[in-house]
Design a protein around this motif. Structure first.
Motif, PDB file in Angstrom:
ATOM      1  N   ASP A  23      35.249  52.768  -1.005  1.00  0.00           N
ATOM      2  CA  ASP A  23      34.341  53.391  -1.965  1.00  0.00           C
ATOM      3  C   ASP A  23      34.333  52.558  -3.256  1.00  0.00           C
ATOM      4  O   ASP A  23      35.390  52.242  -3.818  1.00  0.00           O
ATOM      5  CB  ASP A  23      34.833  54.816  -2.244  1.00  0.00           C
ATOM      6  CG  ASP A  23      33.886  55.623  -3.125  1.00  0.00           C
ATOM      7  OD1 ASP A  23      33.009  55.030  -3.787  1.00  0.00           O
ATOM      8  OD2 ASP A  23      34.031  56.858  -3.140  1.00  0.00           O
ATOM      9  N   TYR A 185      41.403  65.390   7.655  1.00  0.00           N
ATOM     10  CA  TYR A 185      40.041  65.437   7.112  1.00  0.00           C
ATOM     11  C   TYR A 185      39.026  64.783   8.043  1.00  0.00           C
ATOM     12  O   TYR A 185      37.893  64.503   7.633  1.00  0.00           O
ATOM     13  CB  TYR A 185      40.004  64.776   5.737  1.00  0.00           C
ATOM     14  CG  TYR A 185      40.809  65.550   4.715  1.00  0.00           C
ATOM     15  CD1 TYR A 185      40.396  66.820   4.302  1.00  0.00           C
ATOM     16  CD2 TYR A 185      41.984  65.043   4.188  1.00  0.00           C
ATOM     17  CE1 TYR A 185      41.135  67.552   3.392  1.00  0.00           C
ATOM     18  CE2 TYR A 185      42.740  65.768   3.275  1.00  0.00           C
ATOM     19  CZ  TYR A 185      42.310  67.020   2.878  1.00  0.00           C
ATOM     20  OH  TYR A 185      43.047  67.744   1.978  1.00  0.00           O
ATOM     21  N   ASP A 262      35.161  63.666  -2.557  1.00  0.00           N
ATOM     22  CA  ASP A 262      34.823  64.893  -1.835  1.00  0.00           C
ATOM     23  C   ASP A 262      35.322  64.736  -0.398  1.00  0.00           C
ATOM     24  O   ASP A 262      34.729  63.998   0.392  1.00  0.00           O
ATOM     25  CB  ASP A 262      33.311  65.113  -1.862  1.00  0.00           C
ATOM     26  CG  ASP A 262      32.891  66.403  -1.167  1.00  0.00           C
ATOM     27  OD1 ASP A 262      33.763  67.062  -0.561  1.00  0.00           O
ATOM     28  OD2 ASP A 262      31.694  66.732  -1.212  1.00  0.00           O
ATOM     29  N   SER A 264      35.192  66.643   2.053  1.00  0.00           N
ATOM     30  CA  SER A 264      34.294  67.150   3.093  1.00  0.00           C
ATOM     31  C   SER A 264      33.349  66.064   3.598  1.00  0.00           C
ATOM     32  O   SER A 264      32.804  66.163   4.709  1.00  0.00           O
ATOM     33  CB  SER A 264      33.482  68.342   2.568  1.00  0.00           C
ATOM     34  OG  SER A 264      32.560  67.928   1.565  1.00  0.00           O
ATOM     35  N   GLU A 265      33.129  65.031   2.791  1.00  0.00           N
ATOM     36  CA  GLU A 265      32.240  63.943   3.203  1.00  0.00           C
ATOM     37  C   GLU A 265      32.885  63.031   4.228  1.00  0.00           C
ATOM     38  O   GLU A 265      32.197  62.292   4.933  1.00  0.00           O
ATOM     39  CB  GLU A 265      31.813  63.129   1.973  1.00  0.00           C
ATOM     40  CG  GLU A 265      30.936  63.885   0.993  1.00  0.00           C
ATOM     41  CD  GLU A 265      29.636  64.340   1.636  1.00  0.00           C
ATOM     42  OE1 GLU A 265      29.018  63.544   2.362  1.00  0.00           O
ATOM     43  OE2 GLU A 265      29.244  65.509   1.424  1.00  0.00           O
ATOM     44  N   LYS A 268      32.005  64.090   7.757  1.00  0.00           N
ATOM     45  CA  LYS A 268      30.587  63.835   8.001  1.00  0.00           C
ATOM     46  C   LYS A 268      30.346  62.361   8.316  1.00  0.00           C
ATOM     47  O   LYS A 268      29.558  62.017   9.206  1.00  0.00           O
ATOM     48  CB  LYS A 268      29.768  64.248   6.779  1.00  0.00           C
ATOM     49  CG  LYS A 268      29.775  65.748   6.500  1.00  0.00           C
ATOM     50  CD  LYS A 268      28.999  66.064   5.224  1.00  0.00           C
ATOM     51  CE  LYS A 268      29.096  67.535   4.863  1.00  0.00           C
ATOM     52  NZ  LYS A 268      28.418  67.832   3.579  1.00  0.00           N
ATOM     53  N   MET A 269      31.010  61.488   7.573  1.00  0.00           N
ATOM     54  CA  MET A 269      30.843  60.056   7.786  1.00  0.00           C
ATOM     55  C   MET A 269      31.331  59.641   9.168  1.00  0.00           C
ATOM     56  O   MET A 269      30.653  58.909   9.901  1.00  0.00           O
ATOM     57  CB  MET A 269      31.588  59.283   6.698  1.00  0.00           C
ATOM     58  CG  MET A 269      31.404  57.776   6.785  1.00  0.00           C
ATOM     59  SD  MET A 269      32.744  56.949   7.706  1.00  0.00           S
ATOM     60  CE  MET A 269      34.111  57.168   6.557  1.00  0.00           C
ATOM     61  N   ARG A 272      29.136  60.908  12.065  1.00  0.00           N
ATOM     62  CA  ARG A 272      27.985  60.039  12.301  1.00  0.00           C
ATOM     63  C   ARG A 272      28.388  58.808  13.112  1.00  0.00           C
ATOM     64  O   ARG A 272      27.676  58.401  14.044  1.00  0.00           O
ATOM     65  CB  ARG A 272      27.371  59.612  10.966  1.00  0.00           C
ATOM     66  CG  ARG A 272      26.037  58.891  11.112  1.00  0.00           C
ATOM     67  CD  ARG A 272      25.565  58.289   9.803  1.00  0.00           C
ATOM     68  NE  ARG A 272      26.463  57.233   9.345  1.00  0.00           N
ATOM     69  CZ  ARG A 272      26.439  55.989   9.837  1.00  0.00           C
ATOM     70  NH1 ARG A 272      25.605  55.666  10.815  1.00  0.00           N
ATOM     71  NH2 ARG A 272      27.262  55.086   9.367  1.00  0.00           N
TER      72      ARG A 272
END
Length: 361
Positions: A23, A185, A262, A264-265, A268-269, A272
């Motif tokens: 990041d 996570y 975050d 929670s992301e 999601k990453m 995908r």
């Protein structure tokens, strides 16, 4: 397998680490903090601001209040935390139950402590076999190691699994639980259930977490343990003379980064990436097993070949240019069901290039 992949110039989906950039916000914090006066020892248990933020994150995520001063320990990666926990409480003759297939650091840590690893195989679908677990318990059993979400299979425990374990351990109040939750996570099919939430067991559970896995900085080797004070104070005695304190720079950066990241992301990453990799392999001859969590995809190659998984994985590198890990190496008895583990924590370009090669087999 990574060494062989380098030798043959293969696409490396074997080792479990990301190959995509960190990041930008994390890098910016790192740059800003580098010239500050943060390069000396932190307190032995960890940077106070980081301990406090872990406590807040634990309460937010799992509704568990932990004392940052007495119930959290920053470790040089989760592996060091696991080693510390085992070598604090295991001694000569003590038995430790390990559920196979299993991550490869558990057994050596037990052996260094002069304990006896007792390997208990999971079911064929990689769910826990509680009849086998209960049958393996003896008067010498001191600890059981649970890894959830599970490496290498990507399996995630359900509430019923925890209830079954609780029923068994009610009969054995002195057995400790070491819960490896480094992929906490990265859970897809259902929310991750942590031992932090299990009131019947958390008083005798040591939980290992990993910022390296959660924040995609595996090379920083920063993890942490959560445990009740009576267990933690003993582990700190071992930790003090094993590493004393963990890299100060990484702790300061992570402490600031936790203000903005975050979690929670993260799922999601990786969801995908999992879906992309699965879609790319849909037309291949590999059978894809369910992946409920982690960043690992297990496949069966029985429709391609009947050779053993180590030889198949070797040929996959040498002849087809893709590296994977054979699942048999995670078993004590080298159970071979013609399975491979691929890591999909890679750039889309890497996954696409690997899938093109795999679909040609």
């Amino acid at each position: 397998m990574s060494q062989l992949a380098n030798q043959y110039g293969a696409i490396n989906l074997s080792q479990g680490f990301p190959n995509f950039p960190e990041d930008e916000r994390l890098i910016k914090i790192s740059e800003n903090i580098l010239k500050e006066n943060i390069h000396q020892y932190t307190p032995m248990a960890g940077l106070p601001s980081l301990l406090e933020k872990i406590a807040r994150q634990t309460e937010k995520e799992y509704a568990r209040k932990v004392n940052p001063n007495t119930e959290i320990l920053i470790t040089a990666g989760a592996t060091q935390g696991i080693y510390t926990a085992i070598n604090t409480f295991i001694s000569h003759g003590d038995e430790v139950l390990i559920l196979d297939p299993s991550y490869d650091s558990y057994e050596p840590s037990v052996l260094v402590a002069s304990g006896t690893p007792i390997r208990v195989s999971l079911n064929d679908d990689y769910t826990p076999n509680f009849n086998k677990i209960e049958a393996a318990i003896s008067p010498k059993t001191k600890m059981i190691v649970v890894n959830n979400p599970h490496n290498p299979t990507g399996k995630v425990w359900k509430a019923l699994d925890f209830e079954n374990l609780e029923t068994i351990l009610e009969k054995h109040p002195d057995i400790l639980v070491l819960s490896d939750e480094v992929y906490e996570y990265i859970s897809f099919s259902q929310p991750h259930i942590s031992f932090n939430t299990r009131d019947k067991l958390k008083h005798r559970t040591i939980i290992a977490s990993s910022f390296g896995k959660s924040l995609h900085v595996t090379g920083w080797k920063v993890g942490y343990l959560i445990a009740p004070e009576n267990l933690m104070q003993e582990m700190k005695k071992v930790h003090q003379f094993l590493v004393f304190s963990v890299n100060s720079f990484s702790q300061h950066v992570i402490s600031q980064y936790l203000n903005i990241v975050d979690f929670s992301e993260i799922s999601k990453m990786y969801l995908r990436k999992r879906d992309l990799f699965q879609s790319l392999l849909k037309e291949s001859r590999f059978e894809l097993l369910p992946c409920d969590g982690t960043y690992f995809q297990v496949v069966n190659y029985k429709s391609i070949s009947d050779i053993n998984d180590v030889d198949f994985a070797t040929a996959l590198i040498q002849k087809h240019g893709v590296a994977a890990i054979p699942i048999s190496v995670f078993y004590n008895d080298h159970t071979d069901r013609q399975m491979l583990r691929f890591c999909f924590a890679k750039t889309d370009e890497t996954l696409i290039a690997a899938a093109e090669k795999l679909c040609r087999i």
